[in-house]
Design a protein around this motif. Structure first.
Motif, short mmCIF file in Angstrom:
data_model
loop_
_atom_site.label_atom_id
_atom_site.label_comp_id
_atom_site.label_asym_id
_atom_site.label_seq_id
_atom_site.Cartn_x
_atom_site.Cartn_y
_atom_site.Cartn_z
N LEU A 88 0.82 -1.21 0.00
CA LEU A 88 0.00 0.00 0.00
C LEU A 88 0.85 1.27 0.00
CD1 LEU A 88 -2.83 -0.97 2.51
CD2 LEU A 88 -2.90 -1.01 0.01
N ASP A 89 0.44 2.25 -0.78
CA ASP A 89 1.13 3.53 -0.81
C ASP A 89 1.14 4.19 0.57
OD1 ASP A 89 1.70 3.27 -3.48
OD2 ASP A 89 0.32 4.83 -4.15
N ALA A 90 0.09 3.98 1.34
CA ALA A 90 0.00 4.60 2.67
C ALA A 90 1.10 4.10 3.60
CB ALA A 90 -1.37 4.31 3.28
N ALA A 91 1.70 2.97 3.31
CA ALA A 91 2.76 2.41 4.15
C ALA A 91 4.16 2.88 3.74
CB ALA A 91 2.70 0.89 4.11
N ILE A 92 4.27 3.70 2.71
CA ILE A 92 5.58 4.17 2.24
C ILE A 92 6.16 5.16 3.23
CG2 ILE A 92 6.73 5.56 0.45
CD1 ILE A 92 4.87 4.21 -1.59
N ARG A 93 7.42 4.94 3.59
CA ARG A 93 8.16 5.81 4.49
C ARG A 93 9.52 6.12 3.89
NH1 ARG A 93 3.75 5.96 5.95
NH2 ARG A 93 2.83 5.19 7.86
N SER A 94 10.05 7.29 4.19
CA SER A 94 11.39 7.72 3.75
C SER A 94 11.60 7.55 2.25
CB SER A 94 12.47 6.95 4.52
OG SER A 94 12.31 7.09 5.90
N PRO A 95 10.70 8.10 1.43
CA PRO A 95 10.87 7.95 -0.02
C PRO A 95 12.02 8.79 -0.55
CG PRO A 95 9.02 9.40 0.43
CD PRO A 95 9.49 8.88 1.76
N GLU A 96 12.72 8.23 -1.52
CA GLU A 96 13.74 8.95 -2.27
C GLU A 96 13.22 9.09 -3.69
OE1 GLU A 96 17.60 7.17 -2.03
OE2 GLU A 96 17.53 7.06 0.16
N ALA A 97 13.17 10.31 -4.18
CA ALA A 97 12.58 10.58 -5.50
C ALA A 97 13.45 10.05 -6.63
CB ALA A 97 12.39 12.08 -5.67
N ALA A 98 12.77 9.57 -7.66
CA ALA A 98 13.45 9.19 -8.90
C ALA A 98 13.84 10.47 -9.64
CB ALA A 98 12.51 8.35 -9.76
N ASP A 99 14.79 10.37 -10.55
CA ASP A 99 15.25 11.53 -11.31
C ASP A 99 14.28 11.80 -12.47
OD1 ASP A 99 16.65 13.61 -12.47
OD2 ASP A 99 18.24 12.32 -13.29
N LEU A 100 13.10 12.27 -12.11
CA LEU A 100 12.06 12.53 -13.11
C LEU A 100 12.46 13.64 -14.07
CD1 LEU A 100 8.87 12.32 -10.87
CD2 LEU A 100 9.97 10.51 -12.19
N ARG A 101 13.02 14.71 -13.54
CA ARG A 101 13.43 15.81 -14.42
C ARG A 101 14.47 15.34 -15.43
NH1 ARG A 101 14.00 20.17 -9.80
NH2 ARG A 101 11.81 20.66 -9.53
#
Length: 164
Positions: A88-101
């Motif tokens: 579940l997305d609600a359980a996501i903690r400490s996300p590191e962003a992908a290099d979308l730009r």
């Protein structure tokens, strides 16, 4: 179940992509299978197949990816890695962003970025807010997002305008 660090897959995209669909982070079934949208009740392949006019569910995984790329669609996730217990997305903690730009800059024909669900839209929208492509929030293809398929499909069909 203890939260463990999960990592996204590499992007599946060609340089001539017109639409990029971004999820949040692969779920347990996808991570175990090593492929996008592997949960049998996730409607992603059925939805995108309807958009591009191909029965993607009937195809093997590599053929599905080829059909998406030929249609001008790329796939990735907004989160490169995160701690999560379960899917579940609600359980996501400490996300590191992908290099979308960085990815978007390598896609000169990109017209739209579609977010598969609310978390992907919130996180990815912040990163790409000033980008060259239209940003579209779609209802999640996940079975956890309890909405009838036909209602989801009505929103997902809007992608076809960016693929013509």
């Amino acid at each position: 179940m203890a939260a463990t660090r999960k990592a996204a897959f590499d992007p599946v995209v060609d340089a001539d992509a017109r639409v990029l669909i971004l999820g949040s982070l692969p779920g347990e079934a996808s991570l175990a299978a090593g492929r996008y949208y592997a949960h049998p009740r996730n409607a992603f392949w059925r939805l995108t197949g309807a958009v591009i006019g191909h029965d993607l569910e009937a195809m093997d995984y590599e053929t599905r990816l080829t059909a998406l790329r030929r249609a001008g669609i790329g796939l990735w996730d907004v989160i490169a890695s995160a701690e999560r217990s379960g899917s579940l997305d609600a359980a996501i903690r400490s996300p590191e962003a992908a290099d979308l730009r960085g990815l978007v800059e390598r896609l000169p024909g990109l017209r739209a970025v579609a977010f598969n669900g609310g978390l992907a839209a919130r996180l990815g929208g912040r990163i790409l807010a000033r980008g060259p492509a239209a940003l579209i929030t779609l209802p999640s293809s996940s079975p956890a997002h309890a909405r009838p398929f036909e209602q989801k499909l009505a929103d997902w069909r809007k992608l076809s305008a960016w693929l013509d």
